[in-house]
Design a protein around this motif. Structure first.
Motif, mmCIF file in Angstrom:
data_model
loop_
_atom_site.group_PDB
_atom_site.id
_atom_site.type_symbol
_atom_site.label_atom_id
_atom_site.label_comp_id
_atom_site.label_asym_id
_atom_site.label_seq_id
_atom_site.Cartn_x
_atom_site.Cartn_y
_atom_site.Cartn_z
ATOM 1 N N LEU A 183 0.807 -1.214 0.000
ATOM 2 C CA LEU A 183 0.000 0.000 0.000
ATOM 3 C C LEU A 183 0.842 1.268 0.000
ATOM 4 N N PHE A 184 2.147 1.119 0.211
ATOM 5 C CA PHE A 184 2.984 2.303 0.437
ATOM 6 C C PHE A 184 4.212 2.305 -0.454
ATOM 7 N N GLN A 185 4.760 3.514 -0.625
ATOM 8 C CA GLN A 185 6.023 3.682 -1.324
ATOM 9 C C GLN A 185 6.956 4.539 -0.478
ATOM 10 N N GLU A 186 8.235 4.451 -0.766
ATOM 11 C CA GLU A 186 9.231 5.133 0.058
ATOM 12 C C GLU A 186 9.097 6.647 -0.001
ATOM 13 N N SER A 187 8.408 7.180 -0.995
ATOM 14 C CA SER A 187 8.228 8.632 -1.101
ATOM 15 C C SER A 187 7.018 9.142 -0.320
ATOM 16 N N ASP A 188 6.230 8.256 0.295
ATOM 17 C CA ASP A 188 5.041 8.674 1.028
ATOM 18 C C ASP A 188 5.420 9.430 2.305
ATOM 19 N N GLY A 209 -6.960 6.302 -2.135
ATOM 20 C CA GLY A 209 -6.918 6.138 -3.584
ATOM 21 C C GLY A 209 -5.583 5.588 -4.054
ATOM 22 N N GLU A 210 -4.484 6.132 -3.505
ATOM 23 C CA GLU A 210 -3.156 5.627 -3.845
ATOM 24 C C GLU A 210 -2.994 4.179 -3.402
ATOM 25 N N ALA A 211 -3.438 3.885 -2.168
ATOM 26 C CA ALA A 211 -3.300 2.540 -1.625
ATOM 27 C C ALA A 211 -4.067 1.514 -2.472
ATOM 28 N N LEU A 212 -5.285 1.875 -2.872
ATOM 29 C CA LEU A 212 -6.079 0.959 -3.686
ATOM 30 C C LEU A 212 -5.450 0.736 -5.059
ATOM 31 N N GLU A 213 -4.934 1.794 -5.654
ATOM 32 C CA GLU A 213 -4.280 1.650 -6.955
ATOM 33 C C GLU A 213 -3.093 0.698 -6.862
ATOM 34 N N ARG A 214 -2.326 0.823 -5.800
ATOM 35 C CA ARG A 214 -1.140 -0.012 -5.631
ATOM 36 C C ARG A 214 -1.503 -1.467 -5.364
#
Length: 307
Positions: A183-188, A209-214
């Motif tokens: 659900l996460f990226q290092e830039s969050d 929205g970001e988490a669901l896309e990922r």
């Protein structure tokens, strides 16, 4: 307060949490006033964490053998709604308090998002899972049927008055499920909370929205490349859970005390690279990503069986 929290965690199992923060409009009207009052008090995050820890320790030593929370003082975590003009990966706030709310986003008239602890519901779900697991017979001895029945009455009362159909928090002990890192990226946005030379916790956030896309990206690629992987089922369940919440919610991964053992942590990147390698048929790259994850997290999970 964070110092007390760090010392209070000593000797306890590492516990991490995945939380959903929703805008006020997502909650039943009967619950909104309680949440508004919590927001107006502006209690620091460190104070909330410390109060929850002390309450949990108090339940363990409560006379009468009832380990369940009563819900009388259920806590609420509060997060500033993301600014609509903030770029991705904007500088996080340090410490355990509320970040600057800035300009309230669309759908957030008070500029805040809320995550109720829902301890009554979560304790009931945890007890049921324990009863159905391999340690069920032992659990029945530790938690008498009378106490379980009494707690079921609390659950029924909470559901009747608050109309809660969604559990906002998922918890994990002795490590973080690899599926959560999808659900996460290092830039969050990331908060690193420190006290007396130790990391108390690390919190990383993404919009829902970001988490669901990922997570949908991960499900789609694993379904084709590795349909038998256990992680695929975990990700499918995670997707279904996220879809229950308001479109303007925020997802937070709270490492808890395990952060002091693993941070800086590249697990979100390793999980993403592993999935991408599987999708491309690069088994060597996928194996390398898994080895990095395993070297970081298997020693933590082994602590659960250490004497």
């Amino acid at each position: 307060m964070t110092g007390n929290l760090y010392h209070g965690q000593a000797g306890l199992p590492f516990s991490s949490a995945l939380r959903i923060y929703e805008p006020l409009a997502a909650f039943p009207e009967g619950q909104q006033q309680t949440l508004r009052e919590a927001g107006s008090r502006s209690v620091s995050r460190a104070a909330v964490e410390n109060a929850e820890l002390l309450a949990s320790l108090g339940r363990i030593t409560r006379p009468g053998g009832d380990p369940f929370p009563t819900g009388a003082t259920d806590l609420v975590r509060i997060l500033a709604a993301p600014r609509t003009d903030s770029p991705p990966g904007a500088s996080p706030t340090a410490g355990g308090g509320l970040p600057d709310a800035g300009t309230p986003g669309t759908g957030h008239p008070d500029g805040l998002l809320y995550c109720p602890s829902q301890l009554v519901l979560r304790a009931g779900l945890a007890a049921n899972a324990l009863m159905e697991g391999i340690h069920g017979p032992l659990a029945q001895l530790l938690i008498p049927e009378e106490q379980r029945d009494k707690h079921q009455e609390r659950i029924d009362d909470v559901r009747a008055h608050a109309g809660l159909g969604r559990v906002h928090t998922r918890a994990s002990t002795w490590g973080i499920p690899f599926s959560w890192f999808c659900l996460f990226q290092e830039s969050d946005p990331t908060d690193v909370v420190e006290s007396e030379g130790h990391i108390v916790t690390v919190r990383i956030r993404a919009t829902i929205g970001e988490a669901l896309e990922r997570v949908r990206y991960a499900v789609a690629h694993l379904a084709l490349a590795a349909p038998d992987l256990d992680m695929l089922e975990d990700l499918t369940q995670l997707t279904e859970w996220l879809e229950l919440f308001h479109a303007e919610s925020t997802v937070e991964l709270d490492y808890g005390a395990v952060a002091d053992k693993v941070y800086p942590d590249e697990s979100p990147m390793d999980v993403r690279l592993g999935i991408e390698c599987l999708a491309e048929g690069d088994m060597t790259g996928a194996a390398a990503a898994y080895r990095r994850l395993a070297s970081r997290w298997i020693p933590i999970r082994q602590l659960a069986r250490a004497s």
